[in-house]
Scaffold this motif. Structure first.
Motif, PDB file in Angstrom:
ATOM      1  N   GLU A 138     -51.630 -11.262 -43.412  1.00 22.27           N
ATOM      2  CA  GLU A 138     -51.823 -10.183 -42.441  1.00 22.27           C
ATOM      3  C   GLU A 138     -50.557  -9.346 -42.294  1.00 22.27           C
ATOM      4  O   GLU A 138     -50.610  -8.119 -42.247  1.00 22.27           O
ATOM      5  N   THR A 139     -49.398 -10.010 -42.254  1.00 25.18           N
ATOM      6  CA  THR A 139     -48.137  -9.291 -42.105  1.00 25.18           C
ATOM      7  C   THR A 139     -47.801  -8.502 -43.365  1.00 25.18           C
ATOM      8  O   THR A 139     -47.332  -7.363 -43.294  1.00 25.18           O
ATOM      9  N   ILE A 140     -48.051  -9.109 -44.543  1.00 26.71           N
ATOM     10  CA  ILE A 140     -47.736  -8.448 -45.810  1.00 26.71           C
ATOM     11  C   ILE A 140     -48.563  -7.174 -45.974  1.00 26.71           C
ATOM     12  O   ILE A 140     -48.028  -6.097 -46.255  1.00 26.71           O
ATOM     13  N   VAL A 141     -49.867  -7.297 -45.789  1.00 28.24           N
ATOM     14  CA  VAL A 141     -50.757  -6.151 -45.996  1.00 28.24           C
ATOM     15  C   VAL A 141     -50.611  -5.133 -44.866  1.00 28.24           C
ATOM     16  O   VAL A 141     -50.680  -3.922 -45.088  1.00 28.24           O
ATOM     17  N   GLY A 142     -50.393  -5.616 -43.656  1.00 28.12           N
ATOM     18  CA  GLY A 142     -50.344  -4.724 -42.507  1.00 28.12           C
ATOM     19  C   GLY A 142     -48.984  -4.157 -42.189  1.00 28.12           C
ATOM     20  O   GLY A 142     -48.861  -3.322 -41.276  1.00 28.12           O
ATOM     21  N   GLU A 143     -47.957  -4.576 -42.922  1.00 30.99           N
ATOM     22  CA  GLU A 143     -46.601  -4.101 -42.612  1.00 30.99           C
ATOM     23  C   GLU A 143     -46.491  -2.581 -42.691  1.00 30.99           C
ATOM     24  O   GLU A 143     -45.889  -1.937 -41.825  1.00 30.99           O
ATOM     25  N   ALA A 144     -47.074  -1.993 -43.738  1.00 37.10           N
ATOM     26  CA  ALA A 144     -46.992  -0.537 -43.887  1.00 37.10           C
ATOM     27  C   ALA A 144     -47.701   0.182 -42.746  1.00 37.10           C
ATOM     28  O   ALA A 144     -47.269   1.256 -42.319  1.00 37.10           O
ATOM     29  N   LEU A 145     -48.789  -0.405 -42.253  1.00 34.17           N
ATOM     30  CA  LEU A 145     -49.510   0.203 -41.132  1.00 34.17           C
ATOM     31  C   LEU A 145     -48.628   0.268 -39.889  1.00 34.17           C
ATOM     32  O   LEU A 145     -48.659   1.233 -39.129  1.00 34.17           O
ATOM     33  N   THR A 146     -47.832  -0.779 -39.690  1.00 35.97           N
ATOM     34  CA  THR A 146     -46.925  -0.810 -38.541  1.00 35.97           C
ATOM     35  C   THR A 146     -45.755   0.153 -38.736  1.00 35.97           C
ATOM     36  O   THR A 146     -45.396   0.905 -37.824  1.00 35.97           O
ATOM     37  N   VAL A 147     -45.170   0.138 -39.924  1.00 35.07           N
ATOM     38  CA  VAL A 147     -44.000   0.974 -40.205  1.00 35.07           C
ATOM     39  C   VAL A 147     -44.316   2.454 -40.035  1.00 35.07           C
ATOM     40  O   VAL A 147     -43.520   3.226 -39.484  1.00 35.07           O
ATOM     41  N   HIS A 148     -45.507   2.852 -40.466  1.00 34.86           N
ATOM     42  CA  HIS A 148     -45.888   4.263 -40.395  1.00 34.86           C
ATOM     43  C   HIS A 148     -46.625   4.607 -39.107  1.00 34.86           C
ATOM     44  O   HIS A 148     -47.101   5.731 -38.938  1.00 34.86           O
ATOM     45  N   GLY A 149     -46.714   3.635 -38.196  1.00 29.46           N
ATOM     46  CA  GLY A 149     -47.327   3.891 -36.902  1.00 29.46           C
ATOM     47  C   GLY A 149     -48.814   4.196 -36.959  1.00 29.46           C
ATOM     48  O   GLY A 149     -49.326   4.942 -36.122  1.00 29.46           O
ATOM     49  N   ILE A 150     -49.508   3.604 -37.919  1.00 36.70           N
ATOM     50  CA  ILE A 150     -50.938   3.886 -38.083  1.00 36.70           C
ATOM     51  C   ILE A 150     -51.794   2.948 -37.243  1.00 36.70           C
ATOM     52  O   ILE A 150     -52.777   3.383 -36.630  1.00 36.70           O
ATOM     53  N   ALA A 151     -51.437   1.670 -37.215  1.00 37.34           N
ATOM     54  CA  ALA A 151     -52.258   0.705 -36.472  1.00 37.34           C
ATOM     55  C   ALA A 151     -51.403  -0.480 -36.051  1.00 37.34           C
ATOM     56  O   ALA A 151     -50.480  -0.890 -36.759  1.00 37.34           O
ATOM     57  N   ARG A 152     -51.727  -1.037 -34.882  1.00 32.79           N
ATOM     58  CA  ARG A 152     -51.067  -2.228 -34.375  1.00 32.79           C
ATOM     59  C   ARG A 152     -52.106  -3.139 -33.732  1.00 32.79           C
ATOM     60  O   ARG A 152     -53.229  -2.727 -33.441  1.00 32.79           O
ATOM     61  N   GLY A 153     -51.693  -4.390 -33.523  1.00 32.14           N
ATOM     62  CA  GLY A 153     -52.544  -5.325 -32.802  1.00 32.14           C
ATOM     63  C   GLY A 153     -53.912  -5.499 -33.426  1.00 32.14           C
ATOM     64  O   GLY A 153     -54.052  -5.721 -34.634  1.00 32.14           O
ATOM     65  N   ARG A 170     -54.375  -9.581 -55.940  1.00 26.61           N
ATOM     66  CA  ARG A 170     -55.329  -8.871 -55.079  1.00 26.61           C
ATOM     67  C   ARG A 170     -54.681  -8.531 -53.728  1.00 26.61           C
ATOM     68  O   ARG A 170     -54.936  -7.467 -53.156  1.00 26.61           O
ATOM     69  N   ILE A 171     -53.838  -9.427 -53.239  1.00 29.88           N
ATOM     70  CA  ILE A 171     -53.112  -9.138 -51.996  1.00 29.88           C
ATOM     71  C   ILE A 171     -52.177  -7.953 -52.216  1.00 29.88           C
ATOM     72  O   ILE A 171     -52.051  -7.061 -51.358  1.00 29.88           O
ATOM     73  N   GLY A 172     -51.505  -7.936 -53.373  1.00 27.32           N
ATOM     74  CA  GLY A 172     -50.626  -6.813 -53.685  1.00 27.32           C
ATOM     75  C   GLY A 172     -51.396  -5.497 -53.782  1.00 27.32           C
ATOM     76  O   GLY A 172     -50.898  -4.450 -53.362  1.00 27.32           O
ATOM     77  N   ILE A 173     -52.597  -5.551 -54.319  1.00 28.85           N
ATOM     78  CA  ILE A 173     -53.425  -4.346 -54.405  1.00 28.85           C
ATOM     79  C   ILE A 173     -53.847  -3.898 -53.007  1.00 28.85           C
ATOM     80  O   ILE A 173     -53.827  -2.703 -52.691  1.00 28.85           O
ATOM     81  N   ALA A 174     -54.225  -4.856 -52.168  1.00 27.70           N
ATOM     82  CA  ALA A 174     -54.603  -4.519 -50.790  1.00 27.70           C
ATOM     83  C   ALA A 174     -53.439  -3.858 -50.063  1.00 27.70           C
ATOM     84  O   ALA A 174     -53.625  -2.887 -49.313  1.00 27.70           O
ATOM     85  N   ARG A 175     -52.239  -4.360 -50.271  1.00 28.75           N
ATOM     86  CA  ARG A 175     -51.054  -3.762 -49.651  1.00 28.75           C
ATOM     87  C   ARG A 175     -50.860  -2.322 -50.123  1.00 28.75           C
ATOM     88  O   ARG A 175     -50.538  -1.428 -49.336  1.00 28.75           O
ATOM     89  N   ALA A 176     -51.080  -2.083 -51.424  1.00 31.43           N
ATOM     90  CA  ALA A 176     -50.914  -0.735 -51.963  1.00 31.43           C
ATOM     91  C   ALA A 176     -51.965   0.233 -51.417  1.00 31.43           C
ATOM     92  O   ALA A 176     -51.714   1.434 -51.304  1.00 31.43           O
ATOM     93  N   LEU A 177     -53.144  -0.295 -51.069  1.00 31.43           N
ATOM     94  CA  LEU A 177     -54.231   0.551 -50.576  1.00 31.43           C
ATOM     95  C   LEU A 177     -54.140   0.839 -49.079  1.00 31.43           C
ATOM     96  O   LEU A 177     -54.868   1.693 -48.572  1.00 31.43           O
ATOM     97  N   ALA A 178     -53.279   0.120 -48.377  1.00 34.85           N
ATOM     98  CA  ALA A 178     -53.279   0.159 -46.911  1.00 34.85           C
ATOM     99  C   ALA A 178     -53.132   1.566 -46.352  1.00 34.85           C
ATOM    100  O   ALA A 178     -53.732   1.898 -45.316  1.00 34.85           O
ATOM    101  N   LEU A 179     -52.371   2.423 -47.018  1.00 35.43           N
ATOM    102  CA  LEU A 179     -52.092   3.762 -46.491  1.00 35.43           C
ATOM    103  C   LEU A 179     -52.966   4.846 -47.117  1.00 35.43           C
ATOM    104  O   LEU A 179     -52.679   6.033 -46.973  1.00 35.43           O
ATOM    105  N   ASN A 180     -54.023   4.429 -47.835  1.00 38.89           N
ATOM    106  CA  ASN A 180     -54.914   5.379 -48.512  1.00 38.89           C
ATOM    107  C   ASN A 180     -54.148   6.323 -49.436  1.00 38.89           C
ATOM    108  O   ASN A 180     -54.177   7.552 -49.274  1.00 38.89           O
ATOM    109  N   PRO A 181     -53.450   5.781 -50.427  1.00 39.50           N
ATOM    110  CA  PRO A 181     -52.647   6.640 -51.316  1.00 39.50           C
ATOM    111  C   PRO A 181     -53.524   7.445 -52.266  1.00 39.50           C
ATOM    112  O   PRO A 181     -54.714   7.164 -52.440  1.00 39.50           O
ATOM    113  N   ARG A 182     -52.905   8.424 -52.903  1.00 37.80           N
ATOM    114  CA  ARG A 182     -53.586   9.209 -53.930  1.00 37.80           C
ATOM    115  C   ARG A 182     -53.122   8.808 -55.324  1.00 37.80           C
ATOM    116  O   ARG A 182     -53.843   9.007 -56.296  1.00 37.80           O
ATOM    117  N   LEU A 183     -51.895   8.283 -55.422  1.00 39.84           N
ATOM    118  CA  LEU A 183     -51.345   7.851 -56.712  1.00 39.84           C
ATOM    119  C   LEU A 183     -50.812   6.435 -56.571  1.00 39.84           C
ATOM    120  O   LEU A 183     -50.118   6.121 -55.599  1.00 39.84           O
TER     121      LEU A 183
END
Length: 360
Positions: free
Chosen positions: A127-142, A177-190
């Motif tokens: 949860e922390t690995i995949v969700g870290e980017a969400l927290t850093v960019h202020g997209i989602a918490r809790g 697969r966890i690494g892929i989920a982490r890469a997808l967390a911010l809805n990237p284009r590339l």
């Protein structure tokens, strides 16, 4: 290709529909020696690379270990500082962006690392690995972050119940697969895929590749797919660029480059790829000599010391990456004799190699 002088702005100087455009990219690492650690030379890891990736498409970047593929990917993302060249993403000059602008752009450019073990922090839960980017960019918490992580895990074929586990509790394929989920967390284009399946079993590789293909169709992703497995690149990429000693020596559509390679190094690489059909098996090309040092690359064409087609011009002049006469548009090769190269010619030349040297 050279880059015309521009003002320090973030807008590309000419109209272009490519999502990613790389021109004359150079990444050199200093070699320090002596008591004062003075710079004595440079490792020319990337030495004038240019290519483009259209939105929703995949460029396969191939070459043997040490040719500079990974350095290209990391330099594009500014994980490694560039020595020269320009990179435009959706019309914006990546190297001209300030810290805040780059932070915003990173949401659209992500990477999947080669090592699914070393790329995940062993002290963090999924949860922390995949969700870290969400927290850093202020997209989602809790709760919102947990729901988003659960959605991402399901998308890559894992159970939301895995969120509380640690990386060591998963297999190699599950870690990737966890690494892929982490890469997808911010809805990237590339997404830069840095050999994402090379550390996995063959049976797992196909699953990960199918997952990446499905995600590309679903999210309209663009990939820079870095690999040394030519069979994987052929079926996964729209276009292919072949690297040798820091430079791109040939680029074309995947179908064209496999059917009609116009650079001697590309022919040698293709001959080493496993062929599932025994009736189509090619003779393996074993190139003479060793790959030159990127600290002191040979003059002219970097490949000429190992090339059976080399002539005096190859030793003096570095060939430009140019359109091959008679080939489909977009088939470029950095070879003075590209028009003379027919399929399997390198195999035939090396098959009659004499002890005194290669035929000329």
């Amino acid at each position: 290709m050279g880059v015309s002088s521009v003002q320090p702005a973030t807008v590309q100087p000419s109209a272009d529909h490519s999502l990613l455009k790389v021109e004359d990219l150079r990444t050199w690492f200093p070699v320090r020696r002596g008591f004062f650690s003075r710079v004595r030379d440079y490792v020319r890891a990337v030495d004038g690379v240019s290519f483009r990736i259209a939105s929703g498409c995949t460029l396969g970047l191939v070459g043997e270990s040490g040719c500079g593929k990974t350095t290209v990917g990391r330099t594009i993302l500014r994980l490694i500082p560039a020595t020269g060249g320009r990179v435009w993403f959706d019309g914006r000059d990546v190297f001209a962006l300030g810290r805040s602008e780059l932070r915003a752009l990173r949401r659209q450019m992500q990477i999947i690392f080669q090592d699914p073990v070393g790329s995940l922090n062993p002290r963090m839960t999924v949860e922390t690995i995949v969700g870290e980017a969400l927290t850093v960019h202020g997209i989602a918490r809790g709760r919102a972050r947990r729901e988003r992580v659960a959605e991402l895990l399901e998308r890559v074929g894992l159970s939301p119940s895995h969120m509380t586990r640690y990386p060591h509790e998963f297999s190699g394929g599950q870690r990737q697969r966890i690494g892929i989920a982490r890469a997808l967390a911010l809805n990237p284009r590339l997404i830069v895929c840095d050999e994402p399946v090379s550390a996995l079993d063959v049976s797992i590789q196909s699953q990960i590749l199918n997952l990446l293909a499905d995600l590309q169709d679903e999210m309209h992703l663009s990939y820079l797919f870095i690999a040394h497995n030519l069979a994987v690149v052929e079926h996964f990429s729209d276009d292919v660029a072949v690297m040798y000693l820091g430079r791109i020596v040939e680029t074309a559509t995947a179908r064209e480059i496999y059917a009609n390679p116009r650079h001697p190094y590309t022919q040698a690489l293709l001959s080493a790829a496993p062929e599932p059909d025994p009736g189509r098996r090619r003779a393996r090309v074993v190139l003479p000599g060793e790959v030159p040092s990127p600290i002191a690359p040979p003059p002219g064409c970097h490949f000429h010391p190992r090339c059976p087609l080399a002539v005096d011009t190859c030793r003096r002049e570095a060939p430009a990456l140019r359109q091959v006469t008679g080939a489909p548009p977009g088939h470029l090769a950095a070879c003075h004799r590209a028009e003379e190269l027919r399929p399997h010619l390198i195999e035939e030349l090396l098959a009659v190699q004499t002890p005194s040297g290669l035929p000329r």
